[in-house]
Write a protein that holds these residues in place. Structure first.
Motif, PDB file in Angstrom:
ATOM      1  N   LEU A  27     -54.353  59.552  16.724  1.00 38.85           N
ATOM      2  CA  LEU A  27     -53.965  58.101  16.741  1.00 38.85           C
ATOM      3  C   LEU A  27     -52.413  57.812  16.557  1.00 38.85           C
ATOM      4  CD1 LEU A  27     -56.857  56.939  14.163  1.00 38.85           C
ATOM      5  CD2 LEU A  27     -56.370  56.031  16.550  1.00 38.85           C
ATOM      6  N   LEU A  28     -51.865  58.980  15.777  1.00 42.54           N
ATOM      7  CA  LEU A  28     -50.385  58.682  15.675  1.00 42.54           C
ATOM      8  C   LEU A  28     -49.731  58.929  17.235  1.00 42.54           C
ATOM      9  CD1 LEU A  28     -47.904  58.147  14.074  1.00 42.54           C
ATOM     10  CD2 LEU A  28     -48.247  60.642  13.432  1.00 42.54           C
ATOM     11  N   ARG A  29     -50.283  60.012  17.784  1.00 42.89           N
ATOM     12  CA  ARG A  29     -49.574  60.136  19.215  1.00 42.89           C
ATOM     13  C   ARG A  29     -49.778  59.107  19.941  1.00 42.89           C
ATOM     14  NH1 ARG A  29     -51.530  65.428  17.976  1.00 42.89           N
ATOM     15  NH2 ARG A  29     -53.412  65.146  19.062  1.00 42.89           N
ATOM     16  N   ALA A  30     -51.072  58.372  19.816  1.00 35.55           N
ATOM     17  CA  ALA A  30     -51.170  57.178  20.842  1.00 35.55           C
ATOM     18  C   ALA A  30     -50.370  56.261  20.532  1.00 35.55           C
ATOM     19  CB  ALA A  30     -52.769  57.040  20.768  1.00 35.55           C
ATOM     20  N   GLU A  33     -46.849  56.843  21.826  1.00 34.08           N
ATOM     21  CA  GLU A  33     -46.733  56.742  23.282  1.00 34.08           C
ATOM     22  C   GLU A  33     -46.502  55.357  23.466  1.00 34.08           C
ATOM     23  OE1 GLU A  33     -45.892  58.650  25.613  1.00 34.08           O
ATOM     24  OE2 GLU A  33     -46.501  60.755  24.914  1.00 34.08           O
ATOM     25  N   LEU A  34     -47.616  54.639  23.128  1.00 33.42           N
ATOM     26  CA  LEU A  34     -47.708  53.105  23.400  1.00 33.42           C
ATOM     27  C   LEU A  34     -46.526  52.121  23.005  1.00 33.42           C
ATOM     28  CD1 LEU A  34     -51.472  52.438  23.004  1.00 33.42           C
ATOM     29  CD2 LEU A  34     -50.361  52.447  25.123  1.00 33.42           C
ATOM     30  N   PHE A  35     -46.099  52.577  22.087  1.00 36.79           N
ATOM     31  CA  PHE A  35     -44.791  51.946  21.339  1.00 36.79           C
ATOM     32  C   PHE A  35     -43.680  52.102  22.121  1.00 36.79           C
ATOM     33  CE2 PHE A  35     -46.495  52.255  16.748  1.00 36.79           C
ATOM     34  CZ  PHE A  35     -47.506  51.185  16.902  1.00 36.79           C
ATOM     35  N   THR A  36     -43.556  53.236  22.702  1.00 37.29           N
ATOM     36  CA  THR A  36     -42.238  53.674  23.498  1.00 37.29           C
ATOM     37  C   THR A  36     -42.275  53.572  25.001  1.00 37.29           C
ATOM     38  OG1 THR A  36     -43.149  56.146  23.602  1.00 37.29           O
ATOM     39  CG2 THR A  36     -41.704  55.383  21.754  1.00 37.29           C
ATOM     40  N   THR A  37     -43.757  53.128  25.363  1.00 35.11           N
ATOM     41  CA  THR A  37     -43.688  52.985  26.928  1.00 35.11           C
ATOM     42  C   THR A  37     -43.915  51.360  27.117  1.00 35.11           C
ATOM     43  OG1 THR A  37     -46.154  53.491  26.947  1.00 35.11           O
ATOM     44  CG2 THR A  37     -44.491  55.125  27.560  1.00 35.11           C
ATOM     45  N   ARG A  42     -46.144  44.500  22.106  1.00 33.61           N
ATOM     46  CA  ARG A  42     -47.343  44.242  23.170  1.00 33.61           C
ATOM     47  C   ARG A  42     -48.352  45.251  22.868  1.00 33.61           C
ATOM     48  NH1 ARG A  42     -44.870  44.643  29.254  1.00 33.61           N
ATOM     49  NH2 ARG A  42     -47.008  44.137  29.634  1.00 33.61           N
ATOM     50  N   THR A  43     -48.068  46.186  21.959  1.00 29.61           N
ATOM     51  CA  THR A  43     -49.065  47.336  21.532  1.00 29.61           C
ATOM     52  C   THR A  43     -49.918  46.601  20.392  1.00 29.61           C
ATOM     53  OG1 THR A  43     -47.467  49.147  21.989  1.00 29.61           O
ATOM     54  CG2 THR A  43     -49.615  49.590  20.610  1.00 29.61           C
ATOM     55  N   ALA A  51     -57.149  54.005  23.148  1.00 29.20           N
ATOM     56  CA  ALA A  51     -56.721  55.207  23.838  1.00 29.20           C
ATOM     57  C   ALA A  51     -57.434  56.754  23.205  1.00 29.20           C
ATOM     58  CB  ALA A  51     -55.253  55.191  23.809  1.00 29.20           C
ATOM     59  N   VAL A  52     -57.575  56.630  21.904  1.00 28.47           N
ATOM     60  CA  VAL A  52     -58.210  57.636  21.468  1.00 28.47           C
ATOM     61  C   VAL A  52     -59.790  57.773  21.581  1.00 28.47           C
ATOM     62  CG1 VAL A  52     -58.314  59.170  19.244  1.00 28.47           C
ATOM     63  CG2 VAL A  52     -56.233  57.867  19.632  1.00 28.47           C
ATOM     64  N   GLY A  53     -60.193  56.572  21.944  1.00 32.53           N
ATOM     65  CA  GLY A  53     -61.838  56.660  21.922  1.00 32.53           C
ATOM     66  C   GLY A  53     -62.444  56.332  20.772  1.00 32.53           C
ATOM     67  N   VAL A  54     -61.894  55.552  19.734  1.00 32.57           N
ATOM     68  CA  VAL A  54     -62.451  55.450  18.603  1.00 32.57           C
ATOM     69  C   VAL A  54     -62.481  53.940  18.239  1.00 32.57           C
ATOM     70  CG1 VAL A  54     -61.822  57.584  17.451  1.00 32.57           C
ATOM     71  CG2 VAL A  54     -60.304  55.543  17.315  1.00 32.57           C
ATOM     72  N   SER A  55     -62.964  53.452  17.069  1.00 37.54           N
ATOM     73  CA  SER A  55     -62.934  51.931  16.565  1.00 37.54           C
ATOM     74  C   SER A  55     -61.852  51.531  16.059  1.00 37.54           C
ATOM     75  CB  SER A  55     -64.181  51.828  15.783  1.00 37.54           C
ATOM     76  OG  SER A  55     -64.160  52.390  14.446  1.00 37.54           O
ATOM     77  N   GLN A  56     -61.275  50.187  16.199  1.00 36.15           N
ATOM     78  CA  GLN A  56     -60.384  49.751  15.200  1.00 36.15           C
ATOM     79  C   GLN A  56     -60.648  50.119  13.968  1.00 36.15           C
ATOM     80  OE1 GLN A  56     -60.291  45.377  13.862  1.00 36.15           O
ATOM     81  NE2 GLN A  56     -58.898  45.434  15.726  1.00 36.15           N
ATOM     82  N   ARG A  57     -61.668  50.122  13.452  1.00 40.41           N
ATOM     83  CA  ARG A  57     -62.031  50.251  11.942  1.00 40.41           C
ATOM     84  C   ARG A  57     -61.479  51.702  11.712  1.00 40.41           C
ATOM     85  NH1 ARG A  57     -68.080  49.050   9.753  1.00 40.41           N
ATOM     86  NH2 ARG A  57     -68.352  51.229   8.722  1.00 40.41           N
ATOM     87  N   THR A  58     -61.851  52.527  12.476  1.00 41.64           N
ATOM     88  CA  THR A  58     -61.334  54.072  12.434  1.00 41.64           C
ATOM     89  C   THR A  58     -59.827  54.030  12.170  1.00 41.64           C
ATOM     90  OG1 THR A  58     -63.238  55.159  13.505  1.00 41.64           O
ATOM     91  CG2 THR A  58     -61.147  56.419  13.291  1.00 41.64           C
ATOM     92  N   PHE A  59     -59.166  53.399  12.975  1.00 44.33           N
ATOM     93  CA  PHE A  59     -57.645  53.295  12.924  1.00 44.33           C
ATOM     94  C   PHE A  59     -57.032  52.992  11.498  1.00 44.33           C
ATOM     95  CE2 PHE A  59     -53.758  50.558  12.744  1.00 44.33           C
ATOM     96  CZ  PHE A  59     -52.767  51.567  13.375  1.00 44.33           C
TER      97      PHE A  59
END
Length: 221
Positions: A27-30, A33-37, A42-43, A51-59
């Motif tokens: 989640l951190l890497r994703a 990556e989104l913050f910097t691109t 907008r992220t 991007a990780v294939g998990v739910s918002q709740r998991t984040f």
């Protein structure tokens, strides 16, 4: 009907913790990556989770929000610096202890960062924070909290009372300012490598003493 003998056993605690750590790191890497691109504003949390294939709740199990994800690696780097400062020899003067802690931190932090994200991604995120007003404001707020912690650590190290002796806070404010100038100069330059920021850090910290006590004029009035 499933019996106790055929029921699937729960994973051992160590395996469960490793799985949680892998999910958090992904989640951190994703997020970085989104913050910097795409950009921080907008992220979305949904986008990071997708991007990780998990739910918002998991984040939200791992991060209270986007800001905490944006600063997660920097928080780790700052904690590394504080521990390095605690370990400095007691005979070192306060400014020298700060200088050596940060320079040795740049020498060793790459391994700690690499355990979570590529160093190159961490350095890109550093630039994103500097160029994103909402993140820059958050960084200054967080820096003030870290500086207070460091000032109290220095005061205790020197046997001073930070509430009555202004020197620890003054020195840490000066040091923090020098580090912010270093970071901004580095992020605006052509070389965004770890070695470049370490070299610039050493050069700028070496100028602190002369800047405070020297005469800057090249000609006499």
């Amino acid at each position: 009907m499933e019996t106790a003998g055929t029921a699937e056993a729960a994973p051992p605690p160590g395996l469960r913790e490793r799985k949680k750590q892998r999910t958090r790191d992904a989640l951190l890497r994703a997020a970085l990556e989104l913050f910097t691109t795409v950009g921080y504003e907008r992220t979305t949390v949904d986008g990071i989770a997708e991007a990780v294939g998990v739910s918002q709740r998991t984040f939200f199990r791992y991060f209270p929000g986007k800001e905490e994800a944006a600063f997660a690696v920097q928080d780790m780097v700052e904690a590394h610096f504080v521990e390095a400062l605690r370990a400095r020899p007691p005979h070192e003067a306060p400014l020298e202890a700060l200088r050596q802690a940060v320079l040795e931190g740049w020498d060793t932090i790459s391994d700690a960062v690499l355990s979570v994200v590529p160093v190159e991604l961490y350095l890109r995120m550093f630039c994103t924070i500097e160029s994103t007003p909402v993140l820059l404001a958050a960084q200054l707020r967080r820096a003030a909290e870290t500086e207070e912690q460091v000032a109290r650590l220095l005061a205790a190290r020197e046997g001073l009372d930070a509430d009555t002796d202004p020197r620890p806070r003054l020195l840490v404010a000066l040091f923090g300012g020098a580090m912010r100038v270093t970071g901004r100069q580095w992020s605006a330059g052509p070389d965004l490598s770890l070695e470049a920021i370490r070299t610039l850090t050493a050069a700028y910290l070496d100028q602190v003493g002369p800047a405070l006590t020297g005469n800057w004029r090249t000609t006499r009035p």
